[in-house]
Design an enzyme around this catalytic site. Structure first.
Site, PDB file in Angstrom:
ATOM      1  N   GLY A 131     108.081 131.095  13.169  1.00 43.07           N
ATOM      2  CA  GLY A 131     109.713 130.671  12.935  1.00 43.07           C
ATOM      3  C   GLY A 131     110.434 131.236  14.350  1.00 43.07           C
ATOM      4  O   GLY A 131     109.996 132.237  14.784  1.00 43.07           O
ATOM      5  N   CYS A 163     109.963 121.504   7.183  1.00 45.50           N
ATOM      6  CA  CYS A 163     109.097 122.741   8.011  1.00 45.50           C
ATOM      7  C   CYS A 163     109.921 123.943   6.927  1.00 45.50           C
ATOM      8  O   CYS A 163     110.268 123.764   6.006  1.00 45.50           O
ATOM      9  CB  CYS A 163     109.231 122.894   9.286  1.00 45.50           C
ATOM     10  SG  CYS A 163     108.135 124.168  10.069  1.00 45.50           S
ATOM     11  N   ASP A 218     113.782 125.045  17.250  1.00 39.62           N
ATOM     12  CA  ASP A 218     113.092 125.786  18.133  1.00 39.62           C
ATOM     13  C   ASP A 218     113.890 126.100  19.455  1.00 39.62           C
ATOM     14  O   ASP A 218     113.455 127.068  19.948  1.00 39.62           O
ATOM     15  CB  ASP A 218     111.596 125.659  18.217  1.00 39.62           C
ATOM     16  CG  ASP A 218     110.882 125.652  16.996  1.00 39.62           C
ATOM     17  OD1 ASP A 218     111.077 124.465  16.105  1.00 39.62           O
ATOM     18  OD2 ASP A 218     110.277 126.485  16.935  1.00 39.62           O
ATOM     19  N   ASN A 245     112.313 120.622  17.384  1.00 37.86           N
ATOM     20  CA  ASN A 245     112.098 121.080  16.336  1.00 37.86           C
ATOM     21  C   ASN A 245     110.679 120.659  15.685  1.00 37.86           C
ATOM     22  O   ASN A 245     110.058 119.843  16.198  1.00 37.86           O
ATOM     23  CB  ASN A 245     113.177 120.856  15.135  1.00 37.86           C
ATOM     24  CG  ASN A 245     113.064 121.974  14.047  1.00 37.86           C
ATOM     25  OD1 ASN A 245     112.966 123.388  14.332  1.00 37.86           O
ATOM     26  ND2 ASN A 245     113.152 121.346  12.862  1.00 37.86           N
ATOM     27  N   LYS A 246     110.336 121.400  14.625  1.00 38.62           N
ATOM     28  CA  LYS A 246     108.973 120.818  14.061  1.00 38.62           C
ATOM     29  C   LYS A 246     108.580 119.560  13.927  1.00 38.62           C
ATOM     30  O   LYS A 246     109.551 118.583  13.715  1.00 38.62           O
ATOM     31  CB  LYS A 246     108.964 121.625  12.540  1.00 38.62           C
ATOM     32  CG  LYS A 246     107.486 121.310  12.048  1.00 38.62           C
ATOM     33  CD  LYS A 246     106.391 121.814  12.701  1.00 38.62           C
ATOM     34  CE  LYS A 246     106.481 123.329  13.041  1.00 38.62           C
ATOM     35  NZ  LYS A 246     105.256 123.583  13.816  1.00 38.62           N
TER      36      LYS A 246
END
Ligand code: RI2
Length: 297
Positions: free
Chosen positions: A17, A121, A192, A202-203
């Site tokens: 995370g 996620c 992220d 991001n994921k």
């Protein structure tokens, strides 16, 4: 936890995370300083931590800020300098930790009765926002994408279910169908890394969720603390997209696997970011970045 151990846990994703890895790295450097590490040792530990994972800039941002604190007291009397460094470091860590609560608070404020929220996620900011909305008595449902290949969506589903939120798991490829048939009213995703143009790393799968949301007329909110802003993107730099072991996806002999862990969602597919300072439309990221990261630039 010392730097080597923290870096190992970040690498193996035992600690994961984007915000959590930033906090873990800052704490590890704090630990090094408390144990009497020299400035050179701290710099070496910072390198190890910074390299633990490549994509979330919260990690290098936090590490670089700790080094900035250390450097800014380099010419102080050693005992005084160390006390000042530790004081500023503790304040920095606590500001990182409170930024998640503040961003989650703003995210929770968007949730209204009857909402159907889709997420992907496991973003601690998104989970905190939804838990806060639940505590406030909001009535809403959540659809959580499973998030292949590491199934972080299952963590989200477990955490939300444990907080009494009505949550349903879907396979990642069901995102558009779910939006169209289950009355999804908004998508909440984490980040992220955030670029100056308002696009978001991001994921992997987030960009597909955002494209699907655009097709289905569903607004997309990115819940992110500003420690995930990437100041060098002001000059056009981008981050490396982590590619993980193919074994996470499949073990079919003779078949190659491409396993990127993140993707980039275009700013035009983001309705707004939601940070500790409140709503931040993609077009305002650049100005916020310049304001927040002047020390680095
Ligand atoms: P928080 C995660 O990456 C996900 O991409 C998630 O959306 C993002 O970090 C932000 O997480 P990974 O560590 O900071 O699971 O909101 O690869 O917790």
């Amino acid at each position: 936890m010392h730097a080597q151990e923290a870096a190992g846990k970040i690498r193996s994703m035992e600690v994961r995370g984007a915000l959590r890895i930033a906090v873990a790295a800052a704490r590890a450097l704090e630990e090094e300083i408390i144990s009497g590490a020299s400035a050179d040792d701290v710099r070496r530990a910072a390198d190890v931590l910074r390299d633990a994972r490549p994509t979330a800039v919260s990690l290098p941002n936090a590490v670089n800020y700790v080094l900035h604190i250390v450097e800014s007291h380099a010419s102080d009397d050693p005992a005084v300098g160390r006390a000042l460094v530790l004081g500023e470091l503790a304040a920095f860590i606590s500001s990182l930790e409170s930024s998640i609560d503040q961003a989650a608070e703003h995210g929770a404020g968007l949730v209204v009765d009857g909402d159907v929220i889709l997420t992907i996620c496991n973003s601690s900011t998104v989970v905190e926002a939804l838990k806060t909305a639940k505590r406030r008595g909001r009535r809403f449902k959540v659809f959580a994408c499973e998030t292949r290949p590491r199934w972080q969506g299952h963590i989200t589903a477990r955490e939300l279910s444990g907080a009494g939120v009505d949550v349903t798991l879907i396979v990642d490829s069901a995102a558009y169908h779910t939006m169209k048939t289950k009355g999804v009213t908004r998508a909440f995703v984490g980040a992220d890394t955030v670029y100056a143009d308002g696009s978001v790393v991001n994921k992997v799968g987030t960009s597909q969720v955002a494209l699907a949301a655009k097709g289905a007329g569903v607004p997309v909110y990115v819940l992110t603390e500003s420690v995930k802003f990437y100041p060098y993107s002001l000059h056009g730099a981008t981050v490396e997209i982590e590619e993980r072991d193919g074994a996470e996806v499949s073990d079919i002999r003779g078949v190659g696997v491409f396993n990127p862990a993140f993707d980039v969602t275009a700013a035009e597919n983001v309705t707004s970011l939601v940070t500790e300072d409140g709503l931040c439309p993609p077009g305002e990221v650049r100005a916020r970045m310049e304001e927040k990261f002047g020390w680095m630039l």
